[in-house]
Design a protein around this motif. Structure first.
Motif, PDB file in Angstrom:
ATOM      1  N   ARG A  96       0.830  -1.217   0.000  1.00  0.00           N
ATOM      2  CA  ARG A  96       0.000   0.000   0.000  1.00  0.00           C
ATOM      3  C   ARG A  96       0.858   1.257   0.000  1.00  0.00           C
ATOM      4  O   ARG A  96       0.497   2.268  -0.587  1.00  0.00           O
ATOM      5  N   LEU A  97       2.006   1.212   0.651  1.00  0.00           N
ATOM      6  CA  LEU A  97       2.929   2.347   0.628  1.00  0.00           C
ATOM      7  C   LEU A  97       3.479   2.554  -0.775  1.00  0.00           C
ATOM      8  O   LEU A  97       3.628   3.693  -1.232  1.00  0.00           O
ATOM      9  N   ALA A  98       3.760   1.459  -1.460  1.00  0.00           N
ATOM     10  CA  ALA A  98       4.262   1.564  -2.831  1.00  0.00           C
ATOM     11  C   ALA A  98       3.261   2.284  -3.719  1.00  0.00           C
ATOM     12  O   ALA A  98       3.631   3.107  -4.559  1.00  0.00           O
ATOM     13  N   VAL A  99       1.988   2.011  -3.537  1.00  0.00           N
ATOM     14  CA  VAL A  99       0.944   2.687  -4.314  1.00  0.00           C
ATOM     15  C   VAL A  99       0.736   4.111  -3.801  1.00  0.00           C
ATOM     16  O   VAL A  99       0.533   5.040  -4.569  1.00  0.00           O
ATOM     17  N   GLY A 100       0.824   4.301  -2.502  1.00  0.00           N
ATOM     18  CA  GLY A 100       0.605   5.624  -1.910  1.00  0.00           C
ATOM     19  C   GLY A 100       1.642   6.654  -2.307  1.00  0.00           C
ATOM     20  O   GLY A 100       1.352   7.855  -2.348  1.00  0.00           O
ATOM     21  N   LEU A 101       2.846   6.223  -2.617  1.00  0.00           N
ATOM     22  CA  LEU A 101       3.885   7.162  -3.034  1.00  0.00           C
ATOM     23  C   LEU A 101       3.548   7.860  -4.350  1.00  0.00           C
ATOM     24  O   LEU A 101       4.069   8.928  -4.641  1.00  0.00           O
ATOM     25  N   SER A 102       2.677   7.251  -5.128  1.00  0.00           N
ATOM     26  CA  SER A 102       2.301   7.873  -6.399  1.00  0.00           C
ATOM     27  C   SER A 102       1.473   9.136  -6.184  1.00  0.00           C
ATOM     28  O   SER A 102       1.291   9.911  -7.119  1.00  0.00           O
ATOM     29  N   ALA A 103       0.997   9.377  -4.982  1.00  0.00           N
ATOM     30  CA  ALA A 103       0.244  10.596  -4.699  1.00  0.00           C
ATOM     31  C   ALA A 103       1.129  11.838  -4.763  1.00  0.00           C
ATOM     32  O   ALA A 103       0.623  12.959  -4.840  1.00  0.00           O
ATOM     33  N   ALA A 104       2.432  11.661  -4.768  1.00  0.00           N
ATOM     34  CA  ALA A 104       3.346  12.801  -4.847  1.00  0.00           C
ATOM     35  C   ALA A 104       3.385  13.409  -6.243  1.00  0.00           C
ATOM     36  O   ALA A 104       3.797  14.555  -6.405  1.00  0.00           O
ATOM     37  N   VAL A 105       2.940  12.682  -7.254  1.00  0.00           N
ATOM     38  CA  VAL A 105       3.041  13.178  -8.633  1.00  0.00           C
ATOM     39  C   VAL A 105       2.160  14.404  -8.878  1.00  0.00           C
ATOM     40  O   VAL A 105       2.627  15.391  -9.454  1.00  0.00           O
ATOM     41  N   PRO A 106       0.877  14.419  -8.472  1.00  0.00           N
ATOM     42  CA  PRO A 106       0.096  15.647  -8.692  1.00  0.00           C
ATOM     43  C   PRO A 106       0.664  16.857  -7.951  1.00  0.00           C
ATOM     44  O   PRO A 106       0.663  17.965  -8.484  1.00  0.00           O
ATOM     45  N   VAL A 107       1.176  16.628  -6.753  1.00  0.00           N
ATOM     46  CA  VAL A 107       1.789  17.723  -6.003  1.00  0.00           C
ATOM     47  C   VAL A 107       2.998  18.245  -6.750  1.00  0.00           C
ATOM     48  O   VAL A 107       3.206  19.454  -6.876  1.00  0.00           O
ATOM     49  N   TRP A 108       3.797  17.326  -7.295  1.00  0.00           N
ATOM     50  CA  TRP A 108       4.969  17.729  -8.044  1.00  0.00           C
ATOM     51  C   TRP A 108       4.595  18.465  -9.326  1.00  0.00           C
ATOM     52  O   TRP A 108       5.260  19.410  -9.723  1.00  0.00           O
ATOM     53  N   GLY A 109       3.513  18.036  -9.972  1.00  0.00           N
ATOM     54  CA  GLY A 109       3.052  18.716 -11.166  1.00  0.00           C
ATOM     55  C   GLY A 109       2.661  20.152 -10.903  1.00  0.00           C
ATOM     56  O   GLY A 109       2.974  21.056 -11.683  1.00  0.00           O
ATOM     57  N   VAL A 110       1.992  20.400  -9.792  1.00  0.00           N
ATOM     58  CA  VAL A 110       1.632  21.766  -9.417  1.00  0.00           C
ATOM     59  C   VAL A 110       2.887  22.587  -9.146  1.00  0.00           C
ATOM     60  O   VAL A 110       2.988  23.742  -9.557  1.00  0.00           O
ATOM     61  N   MET A 111       3.872  21.989  -8.500  1.00  0.00           N
ATOM     62  CA  MET A 111       5.113  22.706  -8.216  1.00  0.00           C
ATOM     63  C   MET A 111       5.844  23.057  -9.531  1.00  0.00           C
ATOM     64  O   MET A 111       6.448  24.116  -9.631  1.00  0.00           O
ATOM     65  N   LEU A 112       5.796  22.152 -10.510  1.00  0.00           N
ATOM     66  CA  LEU A 112       6.425  22.442 -11.798  1.00  0.00           C
ATOM     67  C   LEU A 112       5.718  23.591 -12.508  1.00  0.00           C
ATOM     68  O   LEU A 112       6.368  24.422 -13.152  1.00  0.00           O
ATOM     69  N   LEU A 113       4.411  23.639 -12.406  1.00  0.00           N
ATOM     70  CA  LEU A 113       3.655  24.718 -13.054  1.00  0.00           C
ATOM     71  C   LEU A 113       3.935  26.067 -12.399  1.00  0.00           C
ATOM     72  O   LEU A 113       3.945  27.098 -13.071  1.00  0.00           O
ATOM     73  N   LEU A 114       4.143  26.063 -11.095  1.00  0.00           N
ATOM     74  CA  LEU A 114       4.371  27.309 -10.380  1.00  0.00           C
ATOM     75  C   LEU A 114       5.791  27.823 -10.515  1.00  0.00           C
ATOM     76  O   LEU A 114       6.049  29.007 -10.312  1.00  0.00           O
ATOM     77  N   ALA A 115       6.726  26.953 -10.843  1.00  0.00           N
ATOM     78  CA  ALA A 115       8.133  27.358 -10.943  1.00  0.00           C
ATOM     79  C   ALA A 115       8.447  28.056 -12.253  1.00  0.00           C
ATOM     80  O   ALA A 115       7.832  28.014 -13.223  1.00  0.00           O
TER      81      ALA A 115
END
Length: 110
Positions: free
Chosen positions: A91-110
């Motif tokens: 479940r942790l392996a799947v849960g780590l994929s939740a970081a991708v949308p957060v990272w996408g927002v950070m890329l858009l803001l940078a």
């Protein structure tokens, strides 16, 4: 440049996870139920799409001369992390994929 590099790594992980969860036995190991055919095909398609995005991010960071080399490194690291997490903490392996949308927002803001 560092944001492109880690974004490439995250998308490589999500792509490998999508391909992994697109297999019946790995999906059943994580969710304790069989994977419907439509979801299985969707996971595989999303996995390949995430790997393509990872390649593009690596090429953006290093150029097309070294980008594919870095992409293979990102694929290797993502695959190793997934192989280490999936048997013990699926479940942790799947849960780590939740970081991708957060990272996408950070890329858009940078």
């Amino acid at each position: 440049m560092m944001m492109w590099v880690t974004g490439g790594m995250l998308f490589a992980y999500v792509g490998m996870l999508g391909l992994c969860q697109g297999l019946e036995r790995h999906y059943k190991h994580v969710w304790n139920r069989p994977c419907p055919r439509g979801l299985r095909l969707g996971l595989r398609g999303a996995g390949w799409l995430a790997l393509l995005v990872s390649l593009l991010l690596c090429a953006q960071a290093w150029g097309w001369a070294m980008g594919p080399v870095a992409w293979f490194g990102a694929l290797s690291l993502a695959g190793m992390l997934l192989v280490m997490l999936l048997p013990y903490w699926p479940r942790l392996a799947v849960g780590l994929s939740a970081a991708v949308p957060v990272w996408g927002v950070m890329l858009l803001l940078a």
